[in-house]
Design a protein around this motif. Structure first.
Motif, PDB file in Angstrom:
ATOM      1  N   LEU A 163       0.818  -1.212   0.000  1.00 29.72           N
ATOM      2  CA  LEU A 163       0.000   0.000   0.000  1.00 29.72           C
ATOM      3  C   LEU A 163       0.853   1.264   0.000  1.00 29.72           C
ATOM      4  O   LEU A 163       0.512   2.251  -0.646  1.00 29.72           O
ATOM      5  N   LEU A 164       1.969   1.229   0.724  1.00 37.09           N
ATOM      6  CA  LEU A 164       2.759   2.442   0.899  1.00 37.09           C
ATOM      7  C   LEU A 164       3.938   2.548  -0.069  1.00 37.09           C
ATOM      8  O   LEU A 164       4.376   3.658  -0.374  1.00 37.09           O
ATOM      9  N   ALA A 165       4.461   1.429  -0.537  1.00 40.70           N
ATOM     10  CA  ALA A 165       5.703   1.481  -1.327  1.00 40.70           C
ATOM     11  C   ALA A 165       5.574   0.699  -2.628  1.00 40.70           C
ATOM     12  O   ALA A 165       6.477  -0.066  -2.985  1.00 40.70           O
ATOM     13  N   MET A 166       4.471   0.900  -3.349  1.00 43.54           N
ATOM     14  CA  MET A 166       4.271   0.235  -4.636  1.00 43.54           C
ATOM     15  C   MET A 166       4.411   1.280  -5.738  1.00 43.54           C
ATOM     16  O   MET A 166       3.473   2.010  -6.040  1.00 43.54           O
ATOM     17  N   PRO A 167       5.605   1.386  -6.376  1.00 41.88           N
ATOM     18  CA  PRO A 167       5.864   2.487  -7.307  1.00 41.88           C
ATOM     19  C   PRO A 167       5.617   2.166  -8.776  1.00 41.88           C
ATOM     20  O   PRO A 167       5.926   2.989  -9.643  1.00 41.88           O
ATOM     21  N   ILE A 168       5.063   0.992  -9.095  1.00 42.20           N
ATOM     22  CA  ILE A 168       5.007   0.555 -10.493  1.00 42.20           C
ATOM     23  C   ILE A 168       4.269   1.546 -11.375  1.00 42.20           C
ATOM     24  O   ILE A 168       4.658   1.799 -12.519  1.00 42.20           O
ATOM     25  N   VAL A 169       3.181   2.136 -10.851  1.00 43.72           N
ATOM     26  CA  VAL A 169       2.393   3.058 -11.659  1.00 43.72           C
ATOM     27  C   VAL A 169       3.204   4.297 -12.063  1.00 43.72           C
ATOM     28  O   VAL A 169       2.863   4.989 -13.027  1.00 43.72           O
ATOM     29  N   LEU A 170       4.298   4.569 -11.352  1.00 49.71           N
ATOM     30  CA  LEU A 170       5.121   5.751 -11.619  1.00 49.71           C
ATOM     31  C   LEU A 170       6.280   5.467 -12.570  1.00 49.71           C
ATOM     32  O   LEU A 170       7.026   6.387 -12.916  1.00 49.71           O
ATOM     33  N   PHE A 171       6.445   4.214 -12.977  1.00 48.66           N
ATOM     34  CA  PHE A 171       7.595   3.873 -13.815  1.00 48.66           C
ATOM     35  C   PHE A 171       7.629   4.650 -15.137  1.00 48.66           C
ATOM     36  O   PHE A 171       8.699   5.099 -15.555  1.00 48.66           O
ATOM     37  N   PRO A 172       6.500   4.808 -15.838  1.00 47.54           N
ATOM     38  CA  PRO A 172       6.570   5.594 -17.082  1.00 47.54           C
ATOM     39  C   PRO A 172       7.088   7.011 -16.856  1.00 47.54           C
ATOM     40  O   PRO A 172       7.931   7.506 -17.606  1.00 47.54           O
ATOM     41  N   ALA A 173       6.573   7.682 -15.816  1.00 48.10           N
ATOM     42  CA  ALA A 173       7.029   9.044 -15.526  1.00 48.10           C
ATOM     43  C   ALA A 173       8.477   9.053 -15.060  1.00 48.10           C
ATOM     44  O   ALA A 173       9.248   9.960 -15.403  1.00 48.10           O
ATOM     45  N   LEU A 174       8.876   8.043 -14.290  1.00 46.75           N
ATOM     46  CA  LEU A 174      10.258   7.982 -13.802  1.00 46.75           C
ATOM     47  C   LEU A 174      11.227   7.838 -14.961  1.00 46.75           C
ATOM     48  O   LEU A 174      12.278   8.504 -15.001  1.00 46.75           O
ATOM     49  N   ALA A 175      10.887   6.973 -15.924  1.00 47.14           N
ATOM     50  CA  ALA A 175      11.771   6.751 -17.065  1.00 47.14           C
ATOM     51  C   ALA A 175      11.786   7.953 -18.006  1.00 47.14           C
ATOM     52  O   ALA A 175      12.859   8.394 -18.449  1.00 47.14           O
ATOM     53  N   ALA A 176      10.610   8.508 -18.306  1.00 54.24           N
ATOM     54  CA  ALA A 176      10.513   9.553 -19.332  1.00 54.24           C
ATOM     55  C   ALA A 176      10.838  10.942 -18.802  1.00 54.24           C
ATOM     56  O   ALA A 176      11.533  11.723 -19.472  1.00 54.24           O
ATOM     57  N   GLU A 177      10.359  11.266 -17.610  1.00 52.00           N
ATOM     58  CA  GLU A 177      10.482  12.631 -17.115  1.00 52.00           C
ATOM     59  C   GLU A 177      11.677  12.826 -16.176  1.00 52.00           C
ATOM     60  O   GLU A 177      12.369  13.840 -16.248  1.00 52.00           O
ATOM     61  N   VAL A 178      11.884  11.881 -15.270  1.00 49.17           N
ATOM     62  CA  VAL A 178      12.953  12.046 -14.284  1.00 49.17           C
ATOM     63  C   VAL A 178      14.314  11.719 -14.888  1.00 49.17           C
ATOM     64  O   VAL A 178      15.253  12.512 -14.807  1.00 49.17           O
ATOM     65  N   PHE A 179      14.426  10.551 -15.510  1.00 49.78           N
ATOM     66  CA  PHE A 179      15.717  10.140 -16.069  1.00 49.78           C
ATOM     67  C   PHE A 179      15.842  10.410 -17.570  1.00 49.78           C
ATOM     68  O   PHE A 179      16.919  10.248 -18.131  1.00 49.78           O
ATOM     69  N   GLU A 180      14.725  10.760 -18.199  1.00 51.08           N
ATOM     70  CA  GLU A 180      14.697  11.050 -19.633  1.00 51.08           C
ATOM     71  C   GLU A 180      15.251   9.893 -20.460  1.00 51.08           C
ATOM     72  O   GLU A 180      16.000  10.081 -21.418  1.00 51.08           O
ATOM     73  N   ARG A 181      14.845   8.668 -20.070  1.00 53.46           N
ATOM     74  CA  ARG A 181      15.248   7.450 -20.793  1.00 53.46           C
ATOM     75  C   ARG A 181      14.026   6.572 -21.030  1.00 53.46           C
ATOM     76  O   ARG A 181      13.942   5.446 -20.535  1.00 53.46           O
ATOM     77  N   PRO A 182      13.041   7.048 -21.778  1.00 54.23           N
ATOM     78  CA  PRO A 182      11.808   6.276 -21.960  1.00 54.23           C
ATOM     79  C   PRO A 182      12.033   4.934 -22.640  1.00 54.23           C
ATOM     80  O   PRO A 182      11.250   4.002 -22.445  1.00 54.23           O
ATOM     81  N   GLU A 183      13.099   4.830 -23.429  1.00 57.57           N
ATOM     82  CA  GLU A 183      13.354   3.578 -24.139  1.00 57.57           C
ATOM     83  C   GLU A 183      13.759   2.445 -23.191  1.00 57.57           C
ATOM     84  O   GLU A 183      13.758   1.262 -23.575  1.00 57.57           O
ATOM     85  N   LEU A 184      14.095   2.798 -21.947  1.00 63.05           N
ATOM     86  CA  LEU A 184      14.514   1.792 -20.973  1.00 63.05           C
ATOM     87  C   LEU A 184      13.409   1.450 -19.971  1.00 63.05           C
ATOM     88  O   LEU A 184      13.672   0.811 -18.948  1.00 63.05           O
ATOM     89  N   LEU A 185      12.185   1.864 -20.269  1.00 59.65           N
ATOM     90  CA  LEU A 185      11.072   1.638 -19.348  1.00 59.65           C
ATOM     91  C   LEU A 185      10.910   0.160 -19.000  1.00 59.65           C
ATOM     92  O   LEU A 185      10.656  -0.195 -17.842  1.00 59.65           O
ATOM     93  N   GLY A 186      11.059  -0.717 -19.984  1.00 55.45           N
ATOM     94  CA  GLY A 186      10.880  -2.145 -19.731  1.00 55.45           C
ATOM     95  C   GLY A 186      11.802  -2.686 -18.658  1.00 55.45           C
ATOM     96  O   GLY A 186      11.439  -3.613 -17.924  1.00 55.45           O
ATOM     97  N   LEU A 187      13.006  -2.109 -18.537  1.00 57.67           N
ATOM     98  CA  LEU A 187      13.942  -2.568 -17.516  1.00 57.67           C
ATOM     99  C   LEU A 187      13.428  -2.280 -16.113  1.00 57.67           C
ATOM    100  O   LEU A 187      13.679  -3.050 -15.186  1.00 57.67           O
ATOM    101  N   LEU A 188      12.716  -1.160 -15.953  1.00 57.39           N
ATOM    102  CA  LEU A 188      12.150  -0.850 -14.644  1.00 57.39           C
ATOM    103  C   LEU A 188      11.115  -1.900 -14.245  1.00 57.39           C
ATOM    104  O   LEU A 188      11.069  -2.341 -13.094  1.00 57.39           O
ATOM    105  N   TYR A 189      10.294  -2.300 -15.208  1.00 55.68           N
ATOM    106  CA  TYR A 189       9.267  -3.291 -14.906  1.00 55.68           C
ATOM    107  C   TYR A 189       9.860  -4.657 -14.549  1.00 55.68           C
ATOM    108  O   TYR A 189       9.261  -5.426 -13.801  1.00 55.68           O
ATOM    109  N   SER A 190      11.011  -4.983 -15.092  1.00 56.26           N
ATOM    110  CA  SER A 190      11.590  -6.311 -14.865  1.00 56.26           C
ATOM    111  C   SER A 190      12.606  -6.338 -13.723  1.00 56.26           C
ATOM    112  O   SER A 190      12.995  -7.417 -13.281  1.00 56.26           O
ATOM    113  N   ALA A 191      13.036  -5.173 -13.227  1.00 56.18           N
ATOM    114  CA  ALA A 191      14.117  -5.133 -12.237  1.00 56.18           C
ATOM    115  C   ALA A 191      13.758  -5.894 -10.969  1.00 56.18           C
ATOM    116  O   ALA A 191      14.559  -6.704 -10.473  1.00 56.18           O
TER     117      ALA A 191
END
Length: 431
Positions: free
Chosen positions: A246-274
């Motif tokens: 409930l408190l530490a489930m960040p999966i829904v933020l992965f697209p924004a983390l990859a595209a906006e924070v790190f500016e690496r949208p092409e690596l989004l799949g790695l976040l989902y599999s890490a």
């Protein structure tokens, strides 16, 4: 003569214990069926939301799939647990699996139509959630009976490993099938997987209930809830899991983390599999878990480590560091899950195991849904990094507070716990 263990000996001590697979035919069948089931299920898990988006272009309707699945998950999860404490669990596995096979065949036929039906897709998604929720408590309640009592921890680790293999490979296979041959073939693959799983379940020997059973009813479900809440060690396992999800489930933020924070949208799949990669590594090196007896402390430490790793991922200065933190979080979460499963399977009486498995399913199914809402709300109100970090820190606080308030949970030791001793003696009398 040196008593320092060699490198080979050290590796032998930590590598995954496969003894249950070697010694128990029925556990091999259950393990293989579960792995195939998850693999096929994750292929269709990718296909259903993709088909909705492809048909409508609406993110809201994609999210609505989770809404139509929520009520069947809760209702049939609890009912399925009560049913598992009354009927033959092996037959329930086969029957619910065949129902899922028929429903998946309907989705395949719908996908191959020139104009697939969106309402039909939503109806079948809800029915699949219902049949899957009916099945899962029986599968989890049956596993301890297929192995010796002292092999339960190793069996939990092996089952988790098979599940994570499906979680890791299934979406990748689904993505390839969608790109090369179309959505319908994703459902065909799941139909084949369900057929194989049902055949393996059917090949298991019967496991009739011992003694008198309780027919499924609201009273029986309430009895299961009272038992779960009344045992503070069990309550601690549920609260820790809910705090993490409930408190530490960040999966829904992965697209924004990859595209906006790190500016690496092409690596989004790695976040989902890490996290899955970390979980696989943890289970591959889980041999040491069978030598741990203070399971409550192990759960607390692992769950707190999960929250800490999530917080560190939110603070990570680079994409690579974040990836490592998420992998470490997945490893910690898997260790927590192995010990939670051990407490459940080594201490819950046979006649209550199905109902408690239904409650367990809710604790790790509903929590992530609420966690996604929390993460998205905080990210919009504050920032993506702030949402991830605050969630991780809150998870650590929630886990430590649970340990402080539930001392029976923190001090749980399977060598001295009265429930563990009772189950161990009962299993020993049966052999």
């Amino acid at each position: 003569m040196s008593t320092t263990p060699s490198l080979r000996e050290r590796l032998r001590r930590v590598r995954m214990d496969v003894t249950p697979l070697r010694e128990s035919r029925d556990f091999r069948l259950l393990f293989t069926a579960g792995t195939v089931f998850y693999l096929g299920g994750m292929v269709s898990y990718v296909a259903i939301p993709f088909q909705v988006y492809d048909m409508t272009g609406s993110n809201f309707l994609v999210g609505a799939i989770g809404l139509v699945e929520l009520v069947p998950l809760i209702v049939f999860g609890l009912y399925g647990g009560a049913l598992a404490d009354h009927v033959d669990r092996r037959r329930l596995l086969v029957g619910s699996g065949l129902a899922q096979l028929v429903l998946m065949a309907v989705l395949a036929g719908n996908a191959f139509r020139a104009e697939p039906s969106l309402p039909l897709l939503f109806v079948v998604a809800a029915l699949l959630a219902a049949t899957s929720s009916l099945q899962r408590p029986s599968r989890e309640a049956l596993e301890p009976r297929t192995v010796r009592h002292d092999q339960i921890t190793a069996a939990n680790a092996l089952s988790s490993f098979g599940m994570q293999v499906g979680v890791l490979l299934g979406p990748a296979i689904g993505g390839v099938l969608i790109a090369w041959v179309g959505i319908g073939w994703c459902f065909v693959v799941d139909v084949v997987a369900l057929a194989v799983a049902c055949a393996l379940y059917a090949a298991m020997r019967p496991y009739p209930h011992r003694g008198e059973t309780t027919p499924p009813s609201l009273r029986g479900i309430a009895e299961g809830w009272r038992y779960a809440v009344g045992r503070r060690d069990l309550l601690g396992t549920y609260l820790v899991d809910i705090a993490a999800m409930l408190l530490a489930m960040p999966i829904v933020l992965f697209p924004a983390l990859a595209a906006e924070v790190f500016e690496r949208p092409e690596l989004l799949g790695l976040l989902y599999s890490a996290e899955t990669v970390g979980a696989l590594l943890a289970t591959a090196l889980s041999g040491w878990t069978s030598r741990v007896h203070h399971h409550g402390r192990a759960i607390v430490i692992a769950a707190a480590a999960y929250g800490a790793c999530i917080a560190l991922a939110g603070l990570a200065p680079s994409f690579g560091v974040a990836l490592v933190c998420f992998a470490m979080a997945g490893a910690a979460d898997m260790i927590s899950a192995v010990f939670r499963g051990t407490v459940w399977n080594q201490t819950i009486p046979e006649h209550m195991r199905g109902r408690l498995a239904g409650i367990e399913m809710l604790s790790y199914s509903v929590g992530p849904l609420g966690g996604q809402v929390r993460a998205g709300f905080v990210a919009d109100a504050w920032s993506v990094r702030g949402s991830i970090v605050s969630g991780g820190v809150a998870c650590v606080g929630g886990v430590l507070l649970t340990a402080a308030l539930l001392r029976d949970f923190w001090s749980y030791d399977n060598r001295t716990d009265v429930h563990a001793i009772a189950e161990r003696e009962r299993r020993g009398a049966e052999t």
